[in-house]
Design an enzyme around this catalytic site. Structure first.
Site, PDB file in Angstrom:
ATOM      1  N   GLY A   1      -1.827   4.941  -3.906  1.00 58.71           N
ATOM      2  CA  GLY A   1      -2.497   3.783  -3.944  1.00 58.71           C
ATOM      3  C   GLY A   1      -2.478   3.280  -5.561  1.00 58.71           C
TER       4      GLY A   1
ATOM      5  N   THR B   1       2.304   0.444  -5.267  1.00 59.04           N
ATOM      6  CA  THR B   1       1.127  -0.403  -4.423  1.00 59.04           C
ATOM      7  C   THR B   1       1.454  -1.732  -5.223  1.00 59.04           C
ATOM      8  OG1 THR B   1      -0.363   0.934  -3.626  1.00 59.04           O
ATOM      9  CG2 THR B   1      -0.982  -1.205  -3.804  1.00 59.04           C
TER      10      THR B   1
ATOM     11  N   ALA C   1       0.478  -1.236   0.043  1.00 57.83           N
ATOM     12  CA  ALA C   1       0.029  -0.103   0.050  1.00 57.83           C
ATOM     13  C   ALA C   1       0.879   1.197  -0.004  1.00 57.83           C
ATOM     14  CB  ALA C   1      -0.925  -0.038   0.789  1.00 57.83           C
ATOM     15  N   CYS C   2       0.556   2.437  -0.858  1.00 56.35           N
ATOM     16  CA  CYS C   2       1.287   3.556  -0.812  1.00 56.35           C
ATOM     17  C   CYS C   2       0.151   4.725  -0.698  1.00 56.35           C
ATOM     18  CB  CYS C   2       2.178   3.665  -2.092  1.00 56.35           C
ATOM     19  SG  CYS C   2       1.256   3.585  -3.544  1.00 56.35           S
ATOM     20  N   PRO C   3       0.669   5.834  -0.405  1.00 56.92           N
ATOM     21  CA  PRO C   3      -0.288   6.903  -0.301  1.00 56.92           C
ATOM     22  C   PRO C   3      -1.292   7.085  -1.528  1.00 56.92           C
ATOM     23  CG  PRO C   3       2.007   7.550   0.519  1.00 56.92           C
ATOM     24  CD  PRO C   3       2.049   6.173  -0.110  1.00 56.92           C
TER      25      PRO C   3
END
Length: 104
Positions: free
Chosen positions: A12, A16, A8-10
């Site tokens: 998305g 990700t 998950a990344c900020p």
């Protein structure tokens, strides 16, 4: 070895899915059983079942944001079987992350 992971990344989007691909590729290269749940812009995809988490030898959390369902990993966390890593690190150095997982 059985590996489960969440990416998950900020935003998305890119990281990700790039992190998911990096983990899957490295695990398959080593002949490991792997399943990666993504929590991106499309919501949760490929959701991990509790049985899969319980059966895993290691959990990789390649996340740069808070994730949904983090409590699912408490038992593995208590057993020292969880690796927390930035998505960018697993994209750049997947072999190093899986090497760390092997040592747990």
């Amino acid at each position: 070895m059985k590996v489960v992971a969440i990416t998950a990344c900020p935003t998305g989007i890119a990281h990700t899915y790039m992190a998911q691909e990096a983990i899957e590729k490295e695990c398959k290269k080593r002949g490991y059983d792997v399943k990666v749940e993504t929590q991106g812009s499309m919501g949760i995809e490929n959701e991990l079942e509790q049985e899969e988490i319980d059966a895993a030898d290691v959990v990789i959390l390649a996340v740069a944001i808070g994730i949904e369902g983090e409590d699912r990993f408490e038992e593995k966390e208590d057993a020292g079987k969880v690796i927390n890593v930035e998505p960018g690190d697993v994209i750049k150095h997947p072999a190093e992350v899986i090497d760390r997982a092997e040592k747990l």
